[in-house]
Scaffold this motif. Sequence first.
Motif, PDB file in Angstrom:
ATOM      1  N   MET A   1     -19.486  20.041  57.154  1.00  0.00           N
ATOM      2  CA  MET A   1     -18.483  18.962  56.902  1.00  0.00           C
ATOM      3  C   MET A   1     -18.939  17.580  56.926  1.00  0.00           C
ATOM      4  O   MET A   1     -19.289  17.204  57.863  1.00  0.00           O
ATOM      5  N   ALA A   2     -19.127  16.825  55.727  1.00  0.00           N
ATOM      6  CA  ALA A   2     -19.288  15.433  55.732  1.00  0.00           C
ATOM      7  C   ALA A   2     -18.560  14.887  54.603  1.00  0.00           C
ATOM      8  O   ALA A   2     -18.075  15.415  53.403  1.00  0.00           O
ATOM      9  N   ILE A   3     -18.423  13.658  54.753  1.00  0.00           N
ATOM     10  CA  ILE A   3     -17.676  12.575  53.677  1.00  0.00           C
ATOM     11  C   ILE A   3     -18.694  12.452  52.812  1.00  0.00           C
ATOM     12  O   ILE A   3     -18.527  12.738  51.431  1.00  0.00           O
ATOM     13  N   VAL A   4     -19.759  11.787  52.867  1.00  0.00           N
ATOM     14  CA  VAL A   4     -20.801  11.471  52.001  1.00  0.00           C
ATOM     15  C   VAL A   4     -22.318  11.781  52.518  1.00  0.00           C
ATOM     16  O   VAL A   4     -22.397  11.844  53.699  1.00  0.00           O
ATOM     17  N   ALA A   5     -23.264  11.768  51.626  1.00  0.00           N
ATOM     18  CA  ALA A   5     -24.645  11.640  52.038  1.00  0.00           C
ATOM     19  C   ALA A   5     -25.048  10.543  51.592  1.00  0.00           C
ATOM     20  O   ALA A   5     -25.452  10.467  50.402  1.00  0.00           O
ATOM     21  N   GLN A   6     -25.511   9.621  52.437  1.00  0.00           N
ATOM     22  CA  GLN A   6     -26.052   8.492  51.916  1.00  0.00           C
ATOM     23  C   GLN A   6     -27.516   8.193  52.827  1.00  0.00           C
ATOM     24  O   GLN A   6     -27.503   8.657  53.930  1.00  0.00           O
ATOM     25  N   SER A   7     -28.128   7.086  52.500  1.00  0.00           N
ATOM     26  CA  SER A   7     -29.092   6.644  53.372  1.00  0.00           C
ATOM     27  C   SER A   7     -28.685   6.049  54.645  1.00  0.00           C
ATOM     28  O   SER A   7     -27.506   5.676  54.890  1.00  0.00           O
ATOM     29  N   GLY A   8     -29.740   5.940  55.556  1.00  0.00           N
ATOM     30  CA  GLY A   8     -29.182   5.407  56.846  1.00  0.00           C
ATOM     31  C   GLY A   8     -28.958   3.829  57.019  1.00  0.00           C
ATOM     32  O   GLY A   8     -27.782   3.663  57.432  1.00  0.00           O
ATOM     33  N   GLU A   9     -29.551   3.208  56.079  1.00  0.00           N
ATOM     34  CA  GLU A   9     -29.155   1.726  55.900  1.00  0.00           C
ATOM     35  C   GLU A   9     -27.855   1.453  55.177  1.00  0.00           C
ATOM     36  O   GLU A   9     -26.969   0.552  55.750  1.00  0.00           O
ATOM     37  N   GLU A  10     -27.554   2.573  54.360  1.00  0.00           N
ATOM     38  CA  GLU A  10     -26.283   2.390  53.771  1.00  0.00           C
ATOM     39  C   GLU A  10     -25.162   2.629  54.569  1.00  0.00           C
ATOM     40  O   GLU A  10     -24.208   2.019  54.625  1.00  0.00           O
ATOM     41  N   THR A  11     -25.394   3.782  55.166  1.00  0.00           N
ATOM     42  CA  THR A  11     -24.490   4.212  56.484  1.00  0.00           C
ATOM     43  C   THR A  11     -24.215   3.127  57.183  1.00  0.00           C
ATOM     44  O   THR A  11     -23.034   3.015  57.622  1.00  0.00           O
ATOM     45  N   LEU A  12     -25.280   2.458  57.608  1.00  0.00           N
ATOM     46  CA  LEU A  12     -25.194   1.356  58.866  1.00  0.00           C
ATOM     47  C   LEU A  12     -24.296   0.131  58.220  1.00  0.00           C
ATOM     48  O   LEU A  12     -23.422  -0.396  58.613  1.00  0.00           O
ATOM     49  N   ARG A  13     -24.755  -0.060  56.747  1.00  0.00           N
ATOM     50  CA  ARG A  13     -23.843  -1.123  56.292  1.00  0.00           C
ATOM     51  C   ARG A  13     -22.467  -0.963  56.179  1.00  0.00           C
ATOM     52  O   ARG A  13     -21.719  -1.884  56.382  1.00  0.00           O
ATOM     53  N   VAL A  14     -22.042   0.137  55.814  1.00  0.00           N
ATOM     54  CA  VAL A  14     -20.522   0.651  55.596  1.00  0.00           C
ATOM     55  C   VAL A  14     -19.818   0.494  57.059  1.00  0.00           C
ATOM     56  O   VAL A  14     -18.772  -0.013  57.164  1.00  0.00           O
ATOM     57  N   LEU A  15     -20.698   0.939  57.947  1.00  0.00           N
ATOM     58  CA  LEU A  15     -20.124   1.089  59.422  1.00  0.00           C
ATOM     59  C   LEU A  15     -19.722  -0.335  59.873  1.00  0.00           C
ATOM     60  O   LEU A  15     -18.793  -0.673  60.708  1.00  0.00           O
ATOM     61  N   LEU A  16     -20.855  -1.373  59.640  1.00  0.00           N
ATOM     62  CA  LEU A  16     -20.627  -2.497  60.384  1.00  0.00           C
ATOM     63  C   LEU A  16     -19.723  -3.420  59.566  1.00  0.00           C
ATOM     64  O   LEU A  16     -18.958  -3.946  60.132  1.00  0.00           O
ATOM     65  N   GLU A  17     -19.311  -3.209  58.225  1.00  0.00           N
ATOM     66  CA  GLU A  17     -18.424  -4.015  57.573  1.00  0.00           C
ATOM     67  C   GLU A  17     -17.116  -3.168  58.202  1.00  0.00           C
ATOM     68  O   GLU A  17     -15.945  -4.028  58.445  1.00  0.00           O
ATOM     69  N   TRP A  18     -16.816  -1.883  58.644  1.00  0.00           N
ATOM     70  CA  TRP A  18     -15.847  -1.383  58.972  1.00  0.00           C
ATOM     71  C   TRP A  18     -15.542  -1.819  60.274  1.00  0.00           C
ATOM     72  O   TRP A  18     -14.063  -2.303  60.588  1.00  0.00           O
ATOM     73  N   PHE A  19     -16.423  -2.037  61.289  1.00  0.00           N
ATOM     74  CA  PHE A  19     -16.295  -2.644  62.534  1.00  0.00           C
ATOM     75  C   PHE A  19     -15.601  -4.032  62.400  1.00  0.00           C
ATOM     76  O   PHE A  19     -14.557  -4.485  62.897  1.00  0.00           O
TER      77      PHE A  19
END
Length: 601
Positions: A1-19
């Motif tokens: 179960m996963a929302i999206v599959a994307q690169s580690g750097e893109e995942t981190l960018r989205v996470l930091l924006e959410w923070f």
Amino acid sequence: MAIVAQSGEETLRVLLEWFEKNKVTYNQEAIKVVTQQQTQGGSNIVSPNGIGIIAKRALIDEEPLVLIPKSAVISSASSALANIFEDEGLGGSLALCITVMYEMAQGDESPWYGYLQSLPRRADIPLLWDTVSQKWLAGTDVSKWVERDEKNVRDDFGVLQTLVADYPLVFVSQNGVRWDDFECFMDATSLVSSRAFMVDEFRGNSMVPFADIFNHQTSAANVHIESEEAVCLLCGNEFGCEHTEPLDDSDDESEHGDHEDCESHGESGSDEWSDEGSDDESDGEEIPILIDHNGIPVIDTSDDMDVDEDEKDKASDENEDDTPKMDDDDMLSGTLDMVVYQPCSAGSEVFNTYGDHGSAYLLHRYGFCDADNDFDSVTLDTSDIMHAISVAVSEKRAADVAVIIARSKRMLEPRHRAHQSEEDEEDDQDDEEEDESDEEDESDEEDEDTPPPVFSIDAPGHPDLNLTTMLVLSLAEESVFDQVFESSSTFRHFFPIIRQFWKLFQAKLDSGASVSAAFRAANSNTVVKKHTIGMVCRVAHQLAEARLAQLGDNSMLKNKPADPILRARWESAKQLRTNEASVLQMCIKRYKKAATKLLSP
């Protein structure tokens, strides 16, 4: 179960924006969030794009690093499903699993999308291992726990299916989440098991963004979470809520969260898993250790990590200027703070602690175990203990001891010897002050939700204090045992006295004292007979020998798998078996020697 599959750097960018959007702030001058592109060979983490924390400079004791508003956590108590959970009487980890699945089903419409997209599909805990991998755990504590887990999770999935049928418009399969898919439910269950933290009395175990980025190390953790757990049980606020009288300026800060007008009601339902012999814990996270397969630290060198000594002194002030201000709602809800309590050098990974737990517990809940762990323990089956008593004394004595154990569950709550402190004496004193008649009344009531007491052999090789105390009473002369058996108050009187003897005796042995010297020091008040203690030591090493035989050898681990995931499981299973065997072998060595010395004429 996963929302999206994307690169580690893109995942981190989205996470930091959410923070940033959710006011989850951290000292960017002191630490850096980095991605792990390659999984370490000895790790059980299967996410190749894991995230971790690196120190950009030396971290100082008591330095705050991360501030997480409680409004940012995922909790079943404050979720969109909270009313349904209350109506249906659901709580604990099951409610949190359902909450996580529900938010994932919302896709990018979920308020937690930026956080959820950073999570792996699942955590590789033993419950999810294939049959071949689980066989590597045969004879270990984890093997026993997984057997119970499988039944409990199936039962929970049945509860979920009933809930979905009752609320079809709420539980809609979408965005990769299928409510009728057991594997999908297992994915969420593994994430909750490996990542949830205890937040407070209202929210309970919750998913805590940012806190779950830190890896665990048993003896080398650098940070821990600080949080006010005593909050309003109706709304979760720490202070100033509508359910209590306003606090005037003269109120002491420690009184915040003391809401006398709030009704005391806890979680309905219970956690679906439990590890025998382990204390309550703050659940945590398992993500890749930030070193590559050759053991070389993976450090992002895009930023210069060398910080001038003078700049360190300005770190707190500079970071404070950049910290977003929290609004009134955030202030009322409170925060979780990640604070340094052990220094960390620049360029090193920053570790959290998920609690003082043994290797079996860590592997079972988080999917990894440490090589050296002072909190290791190996549980014993009560049936084996009763058999040993029946051989040493009689079957009737064993049956009577079983009765005492059944009516003394509260006093026999498991505590690893490494946790023993002055609190033990306070607990024992509180136990003595309870009304005897109430105690006996409670013992007559069958409580299926209360697990039976758990006895264990604890590192560095001692029977736990509850076991040794019960063995002393079990092997006592008949006149003494009859008094204990017939009167709960007599048992409650003797129990803390005998426990204290064993606590001192074991401590003296650990300090290097001889068996005779340890006995004399612990028995200065002549509370036990030398022969009785010798008999207990004999039974203890016999129990350890029997448990070691159950563990067996490592013959099933002859061939190391080539597949990275299977190899990681194989190495964890081998490490666990080594740790458990070491604890049992040390007990056998120590207590066989002690028995020989104390039973000699």
